[in-house]
Write a protein that holds these residues in place. Structure first.
Motif, PDB file in Angstrom:
ATOM      1  N   GLU A 150       0.835  -1.189   0.000  1.00 51.15           N
ATOM      2  CA  GLU A 150       0.000   0.000   0.000  1.00 51.15           C
ATOM      3  C   GLU A 150       0.880   1.253   0.000  1.00 51.15           C
ATOM      4  OE1 GLU A 150      -3.308   0.249  -0.250  1.00 51.15           O
ATOM      5  OE2 GLU A 150      -3.312  -1.917  -0.571  1.00 51.15           O
ATOM      6  N   GLN A 216      -7.383   5.649  -1.346  1.00 49.36           N
ATOM      7  CA  GLN A 216      -6.402   5.602  -0.263  1.00 49.36           C
ATOM      8  C   GLN A 216      -7.109   5.722   1.088  1.00 49.36           C
ATOM      9  OE1 GLN A 216      -3.639   4.714  -1.684  1.00 49.36           O
ATOM     10  NE2 GLN A 216      -4.660   5.197  -3.629  1.00 49.36           N
ATOM     11  N   THR A 217      -6.377   5.420   2.138  1.00 50.67           N
ATOM     12  CA  THR A 217      -6.938   5.441   3.485  1.00 50.67           C
ATOM     13  C   THR A 217      -7.135   6.884   3.954  1.00 50.67           C
ATOM     14  OG1 THR A 217      -4.751   5.417   4.520  1.00 50.67           O
ATOM     15  CG2 THR A 217      -5.758   3.283   3.998  1.00 50.67           C
ATOM     16  N   PRO A 218      -8.059   7.099   4.890  1.00 52.38           N
ATOM     17  CA  PRO A 218      -8.219   8.456   5.449  1.00 52.38           C
ATOM     18  C   PRO A 218      -6.930   8.987   6.071  1.00 52.38           C
ATOM     19  CG  PRO A 218     -10.094   7.075   6.024  1.00 52.38           C
ATOM     20  CD  PRO A 218      -9.079   6.171   5.394  1.00 52.38           C
ATOM     21  N   ALA A 219      -6.136   8.099   6.687  1.00 51.80           N
ATOM     22  CA  ALA A 219      -4.877   8.535   7.290  1.00 51.80           C
ATOM     23  C   ALA A 219      -3.903   9.025   6.219  1.00 51.80           C
ATOM     24  CB  ALA A 219      -4.253   7.393   8.091  1.00 51.80           C
ATOM     25  N   PHE A 220      -3.883   8.358   5.070  1.00 51.06           N
ATOM     26  CA  PHE A 220      -3.003   8.789   3.977  1.00 51.06           C
ATOM     27  C   PHE A 220      -3.404  10.178   3.494  1.00 51.06           C
ATOM     28  CE2 PHE A 220      -1.964   9.221  -0.498  1.00 51.06           C
ATOM     29  CZ  PHE A 220      -0.644   8.806  -0.549  1.00 51.06           C
ATOM     30  N   ARG A 221      -4.691  10.398   3.268  1.00 46.50           N
ATOM     31  CA  ARG A 221      -5.151  11.707   2.783  1.00 46.50           C
ATOM     32  C   ARG A 221      -4.921  12.791   3.827  1.00 46.50           C
ATOM     33  NH1 ARG A 221      -9.425   8.354   0.948  1.00 46.50           N
ATOM     34  NH2 ARG A 221     -10.715   8.992   2.724  1.00 46.50           N
TER      35      ARG A 221
END
Length: 446
Positions: A150, A216-221
């Protein structure tokens, strides 16, 4: 057979070698057999060692000690001892040779690695290891799922596009349509971290940016603070929609390229007005066209003399010199990082553009004004899209090796696995500032 033979062939964990013989000068015939005589029934799990038959199954493997191996597996077919089990017989399985496979796991890994890390054509590698193209390609697909983790979180995201295939005209029911496919790349552009290609998606619109970020994951954004792009309104719109809290920075190199294009357009216009034609080698300004695009402080004394002589001879309206001065003032602006110096250089740039009073310089000033918030972020944060452009070069090399890709999934996979294998361990490119040069001395040209 001596156990040392199993060790030599790298089979000591699961197999023994009951038979070994030479077929010719380059080929050795090897017969292997699983060490454990028992096997668990795949349906009921009962262990059994009752053998129904021991057929020889041919398996393709890596060469051993520089010799081609003709590998045969003496494969036990066992009989289940559980009367109520529906599975009467089954064959022993092995980690080294997956079920229903005629290639060893290590050969598949070698083929996939040769294609990806070596950036070689699938057909070339398939021919080298004497397997079918489809077999080599399936090996690459299976290993790509392991090699592509990822996307890692990043504070600075770089976005740029590359052409996926050359422009073509395709005949459809509605008539001829223009096919011009692009791919958008997403790169970790944080200069304090190692560079990684985070993802690729078809297209070069704001929608493709929104779609990729949505996966993508919320943490990535949430971790993205800066996004570096070229002056692209569709990309900027997609970023504002998907990442409303992120700041946008415009790559400075592309702004200098716009300024160079402005100087070229003014030079071409003046040449047509003077001679009624395009420039030729006999024209001093045309012969010095590269000097117009080079930073003035980088020119030698001899080049500066040529530069001034060309403008004196073929710039009667002083418009080329004025355009050049506007370009150089933009370069001075883009080299600054301190707010008070940025304000001073910005005033100088707008003042030079206003006094030049040409359509080309006014258009450049309007572009800078439109993108100024993003330009200011690039200057104060000192970020660029250089790393993204570097990955674009690798993407183009991969495309050339494949002689083009009609399947966008294959195109994306080849690029991603090649970069993951060849650049995954490179150290961070630390942000080193080059000395800022002073180009004030040439401004008498205006």
């Amino acid at each position: 057979m001596n156990e040392g033979t199993s060790v030599l062939l790298g089979l000591e964990d699961e197999f023994t070698v009951p038979q070994l013989e030479r077929i010719d000068a380059d080929t050795v015939r090897v017969v292997i057999e699983v060490i454990d005589p028992e096997g668990a029934c795949p349906e009921c799990g009962v262990l059994t060692s009752r053998i129904k038959e021991r057929p020889l199954v041919r398996v393709k493997d890596l060469p051993a000690s520089g010799q081609r191996t003709d590998l045969w597996w003496l494969k036990r077919r066992l009989m289940c001892r559980e009367p109520t089990c529906g599975t009467a017989t089954f064959t022993q399985q092995s980690r080294a040779v997956p079920a229903r496979s005629r290639l060893t796991t290590r050969l598949r890994e070698k083929i996939g690695s040769a294609i990806a890390s070596g950036n070689r054509a699938v057909s070339e590698v398939a021919s080298e290891y004497q397997v079918a193209w489809s077999t080599a390609h399936r090996a690459l697909i299976a290993l790509a799922n392991q090699w592509l983790p990822e996307p890692e979180p990043t504070r600075v995201l770089g976005i740029d596009e590359t052409r996926a295939r050359s422009v073509r005209w395709v005949l459809e029911e509605a008539g001829w349509t223009r096919s011009n496919p692009w791919m958008t790349s997403f790169v970790n552009a944080d200069p304090t971290l190692p560079g990684h290609l985070l993802g690729l998606t078809p297209g070069r619109s704001g929608a493709c940016v929104i779609d990729w970020l949505a996966l993508q994951t919320p943490a990535f954004r949430a971790g993205i603070d800066l996004v570096v792009i070229d002056p692209s309104a569709p990309y900027a719109g997609g970023i504002r929609t998907a990442l409303p809290d992120a700041r946008i920075a415009v790559d400075k190199w592309h702004l200098v390229a716009l300024a160079n294009l402005m100087v070229t357009q003014v030079r071409q216009r003046i040449t047509r007005q003077l001679h009624g034609r395009r420039g030729t080698a006999t024209d001093k300004v045309w012969a010095s066209r590269q000097l117009l695009l080079t930073g003035y402080e980088h020119l030698t004394v001899k080049q500066k003399a040529r530069f001034n002589a060309a403008l004196a001879a073929e710039d009667p309206t002083n418009e080329i010199a004025a355009a050049h001065a506007v370009k150089e003032r933009l370069r001075l602006l883009l080299a600054e990082h301190q707010p008070h110096q940025i304000r001073r250089r910005l005033y100088d740039f707008y003042d030079a553009a206003a006094r030049a009073d040409m359509e080309e310089t006014s258009r450049l000033a309007t572009t800078i004004d439109t993108w100024w918030p993003a330009v200011l972020v690039a200057l104060t944060e000192d970020v660029t899209n250089a790393r993204t452009e570097g990955f674009n070069r690798i993407i183009k090399q991969t495309k050339r090796v494949g002689c083009g890709f009609t399947n966008m999934d294959n195109y994306r996979r080849r690029i991603m696995v090649h970069i993951a294998l060849t650049r995954g361990q490179r150290p961070a490119a630390w942000n080193q500032h080059t000395p800022r040069s002073n180009a004030e001395s040439h401004l008498s040209l205006q």
